[in-house]
Design an enzyme around this catalytic site. Structure first.
Site, PDB file in Angstrom:
ATOM      1  N   ASP A  61      52.069  38.941  32.363  1.00 48.51           N
ATOM      2  CA  ASP A  61      53.083  37.886  32.532  1.00 48.51           C
ATOM      3  C   ASP A  61      53.346  37.201  31.184  1.00 48.51           C
ATOM      4  OD1 ASP A  61      54.965  36.194  33.548  1.00 48.51           O
ATOM      5  OD2 ASP A  61      53.589  34.989  34.749  1.00 48.51           O
TER       6      ASP A  61
ATOM      7  N   HIS B 174      51.416  38.460  39.912  1.00 48.86           N
ATOM      8  CA  HIS B 174      50.426  37.408  39.620  1.00 48.86           C
ATOM      9  C   HIS B 174      49.887  36.651  40.838  1.00 48.86           C
ATOM     10  CE1 HIS B 174      54.192  35.175  39.755  1.00 48.86           C
ATOM     11  NE2 HIS B 174      54.540  35.501  38.526  1.00 48.86           N
TER      12      HIS B 174
HETATM   13  O1  DOR Z   1      54.599  31.052  33.739  1.00 50.22           O
HETATM   14  C1  DOR Z   1      55.609  31.700  33.965  1.00 50.22           C
HETATM   15  N1  DOR Z   1      56.533  31.934  33.017  1.00 50.22           N
HETATM   16  N2  DOR Z   1      55.798  32.168  35.208  1.00 50.22           N
HETATM   17  C2  DOR Z   1      56.933  32.771  35.570  1.00 50.22           C
HETATM   18  O2  DOR Z   1      57.051  33.180  36.685  1.00 50.22           O
HETATM   19  C3  DOR Z   1      58.071  32.884  34.615  1.00 50.22           C
HETATM   20  C4  DOR Z   1      57.596  32.862  33.224  1.00 50.22           C
HETATM   21  C5  DOR Z   1      58.695  32.683  32.221  1.00 50.22           C
HETATM   22  O3  DOR Z   1      59.754  33.311  32.332  1.00 50.22           O
HETATM   23  O4  DOR Z   1      58.500  31.922  31.263  1.00 50.22           O
HETATM   24 ZN    ZN Z   2      56.419  34.995  37.888  1.00 50.78          ZN
END
Ligand code: DOR
Ligand code: ZN
Length: 436
Positions: A312, A237
């Site tokens: 993500d 990302h």
């Molecule tokens: O927004 C995010 N959520 N970024 C991350 O790097 C981890 C992820 C999560 O595990 O919820």
């Molecule tokens: Zn991440």
């Protein structure tokens, strides 16, 4: 004929379909034949015919960055609900991050996850293993043993690998592996206590912001370490101009570096934080960035500097996500909006042609992970998504198969949607319905 009269595992003749196959660099109107779970070259007796006029057929769509929360946080997502969300979103393979509880940092857990994924049978569930034990950033995990057990890459995602020494060791080790180190790049000293991008909007809202420099500084370090060791690095990302420059620098020098962009960073800006009246529904890491960075990211996807689009997918329970901004967890539930958001950002804006765009969701991510798939050729396993590129639909998170309803795209109209997904010749989703 309607789908409901058929069984999931019938043999199929899909006719009048636009075959958009980045694996074989094909974009042409044609027919596809499927028998015994594989593509075949001609129509056989007892094939059912599906007229797919107006639809696109895209082989093996893959999302190499998702968070399924099993083990440990099954109320947010488990491997079943995550697999269903993936099939509903049009994916036949996903790579799942290891930031579970416990962290997936050993071969036994990798084997368990792979086996459980196969048992569910809706997608190819590719486990990613942690880079360091418990993702604590102190000591390397058993990368080679995890790879032997089925790990498709390694990441401490959610937490960056802060120590340059550990990152160097991981990348050195990766030269002996088939799969890359995937880094969530962030300088935690700079980002601590922040909830959004640092800029005009954070100042106006009075919310603590993180500058894009917190990401870019770490990407530059990692790129240098990848060039030093020749270890394969995939940067998760990316959102910062400096990150894009660093990846370009690595590529100019022939370094083994790839990068990904998310649909939310390609579609939205930090204006969404204001539009949502500072609701934590917009809280994601890295944060939504201003328009000029979003547009630079779009351009990098167009040129192929960023060769991967990955969601993500980060499902969270409503009660946790709707905590006050500082305590709310980061993340957007993204599997079921990915195609719509990407098509709305890059296809219907005229920025990309279908074949190049879909490369970023098929062959690009396969290459980044060191995986391979032949495409729509006789004998290949029939993994296929039928997409209606013109379908207008409104995002209603309550209808998601994912347990995570957390998305700032709620209520938005998107254009483009998967209408059927197939894994190994069996439909896993048809007309929006995931099959058992
Ligand atoms: O927004 C995010 N959520 N970024 C991350 O790097 C981890 C992820 C999560 O595990 O919820
Ligand atoms: Zn991440």
């Amino acid at each position: 004929m309607t789908f409901s009269e058929t069984s999931p595992s019938d043999n199929w003749h899909i006719k009048n379909v636009r075959i958009v196959d980045p694996y074989t660099h094909t974009d042409a109107l044609g027919d596809i034949f499927i028998a015994g779970g594989c593509f075949v070259s001609e129509k056989l007796p007892e094939m059912l015919t599906l007229d797919a006029t107006g639809l696109w057929a895209v082989p093996r769509m893959v999302d190499i960055h998702v968070h399924f929360r099993e083990p440990g946080q099954e109320h947010k997502e488990d491997l079943v609900s995550g697999s269903r969300a993936a099939a509903a979103g049009g994916f036949s393979a996903v790579a799942a991050m290891p930031n579970t509880d416990p962290v997936i940092d050993n071969p036994a857990l990798i084997s368990w996850e792979g086996a459980h994924g196969r048992e569910i049978g809706l997608i190819d569930l590719w486990p990613l293993g942690a880079v360091t034990k418990a993702s604590a950033g102190k000591e390397l995990a058993e990368l080679a043993l995890m790879e032997a057990a089925g790990a498709m890459g390694f990441s401490d995602d959610g937490k960056p690998i802060a120590s340059g020494r550990i990152m160097r060791a991981a990348l050195s080790y990766a030269t002996m592996l088939k799969h890359p180190i995937v880094q969530h790049a962030e300088d935690l000293d700079l980002s601590e206590g922040t909830v959004m991008h640092e800029g005009q909007i954070s100042h106006r809202l009075g919310l603590p912001g993180v500058p894009a420099a917190a990401e870019a500084a770490m990407v530059w370090r990692d790129v240098e370490l990848s060039l030093l060791t020749q270890g394969r690095l995939h940067v998760a990302h990316v959102t910062a101009l400096g990150s894009l420059e660093a990846v370009a620098y690595a590529k100019r020098l022939g370094g083994p570096v790839t990068a990904e962009a998310t649909p939310h960073h390609l579609l939205l800006t930090d204006q969404a934080v204001s539009d949502w009246q500072a609701s934590p529904i917009t809280k994601v890491n890295p944060p939504l960035r201003p328009l000029e960075l979003r547009d630079a990211l779009r351009k990098a996807v167009v040129t192929g500097l960023v060769s991967v689009i990955a969601s993500d997918h980060a499902p969270h329970h409503d009660d946790e996500k709707m905590s006050p901004y500082p305590q709310a967890p980061y993340g957007i539930s993204g599997l079921e909006t990915s195609i719509g958001a990407v098509f709305s950002s890059l296809l219907h804006t005229g920025l990309m042609d279908p074949l190049t765009l879909l490369e970023r969701m098929t062959s690009g991510p396969h290459q980044a992970l060191g995986a391979w798939y032949p495409g729509v050729v006789p004998g290949a396993r029939a993994d296929l998504t039928l997409i209606d590129p013109e379908l207008l639909w409104v995002v209603e998170p309550r209808t998601f198969y994912s347990r995570g309803h957390n998305t700032p795209m709620a209520g938005m109209q998107l254009k483009g949607k998967a209408v059927a997904t197939m894994l190994g010749g069996r439909w896993t989703m048809r007309e929006g319905q995931v099959l058992a």
